[in-house]
Design an enzyme around this catalytic site. Sequence first.
Site, PDB file in Angstrom:
ATOM      1  N   LYS A  28       0.845  -1.202   0.000  1.00 36.12           N
ATOM      2  CA  LYS A  28       0.000   0.000   0.000  1.00 36.12           C
ATOM      3  C   LYS A  28       0.875   1.245   0.000  1.00 36.12           C
ATOM      4  CE  LYS A  28      -3.822  -2.299   2.385  1.00 36.12           C
ATOM      5  NZ  LYS A  28      -4.407  -2.667   3.671  1.00 36.12           N
ATOM      6  N   GLN A  56      -4.418  -1.309   9.997  1.00 37.38           N
ATOM      7  CA  GLN A  56      -4.354  -2.638   9.389  1.00 37.38           C
ATOM      8  C   GLN A  56      -4.908  -3.695  10.348  1.00 37.38           C
ATOM      9  OE1 GLN A  56      -3.302  -3.232   6.167  1.00 37.38           O
ATOM     10  NE2 GLN A  56      -3.860  -5.368   6.444  1.00 37.38           N
ATOM     11  N   ASP A  83     -10.861   3.279   4.827  1.00 38.93           N
ATOM     12  CA  ASP A  83     -11.281   1.888   4.591  1.00 38.93           C
ATOM     13  C   ASP A  83     -12.798   1.748   4.534  1.00 38.93           C
ATOM     14  OD1 ASP A  83      -9.508  -0.134   4.062  1.00 38.93           O
ATOM     15  OD2 ASP A  83      -8.888  -0.407   6.150  1.00 38.93           O
TER      16      ASP A  83
END
Length: 280
Positions: free
Chosen positions: A49, A93, A116
């Site tokens: 990412k 994460q 997200d």
Amino acid sequence: MVNLIKSKELSEQIVAQISQEISNYDTPPGLTVIIVGENPASKVYVNKKKKTAEKAGFNSEVIELPESVSQQELEDYIDRLNNDPAVDGILVQLPLPGHINAYDIIEKIRPEKDVDGFHPVNVGRLVIGLEPYAVSCTPFGIIRLLEENKIPIEGKHAVIAGRSNIVGKPLASLLLNRNATVTVCHSKTKNIEEICKQADILVAAVGKAKFIKADRVKPGATVIDVGINRTKDGKLVGDVDFDEVCKKAGYITPVPGGVGPMTIAMLLSNTLKLFKIHNK
Ligand code: NAP
């Protein structure tokens, strides 16, 4: 003959467009990823990412915290990022260590920085058909793949195997909002074979290699494989028995090279969207 839905070209095209757009601004959009502990798979995802974000021109930062970090310390980091004008997107994460309440952490992120799309405000807006600040990246990428390949959604029966908050549930809302008839299956579903066989669009997001075999697929169906499983010999395979199912499906995504690359492209797309909202 089956049509292969590959995403390399499309995802690269999306990232190139984003990069082009970023070059018009004086300051780049900022994406901060927090990773806790030493999970090797998480580290690989986070590095990918960061690398892709930097290549596209984002200001990308990774905050690595030890496994022992407390709930309060993690929430304090998020508070700082929430108040930092240079940070447009915050991503924590997952999975987090067992002593951390992941729901509280996600809820701590300001919805307009929740890149997200996991915050209850963003999930809620998606469910009721309002535009969220950001939509969960993997399901969003699947919709882009379907749309770019001109696969009709409206009026079609979409069956999703898997009901996680990251994939199955948001994808169900996205498909429902596009007028598909949606069935979501899970580990307690009875007659899953029969249900899968009714699908015009069949999505496998279970995390079990070869979970979808050819006898679970309607001839001509579109089969989207979200799964990422590592075999004993180290090979990456999806949830679909690709070699068998591709003889029966109309469209199919490969693993790797199908859904995966779209996830990062959508992450960058979400970050740019949040940056624009913050700079309106
Ligand atoms: P998850 O949170 O583990 O959820 C798995 C889902 O599958 C659960 O809803 C579970 O049901 C269901 N399930 C498990 N066994 C089943 C069975 N025998 N029959 C029917 N349903 C069953 O997984 P996830 O995070 O959604 O991820 C799914 C897969 O996609 C994994 O392989 C993951 O690595 C991959 N993934 C890929 C990407 C990408 O970018 N390509 C992104 C995210 C995830 P219950 O709810 O009843 O337990």
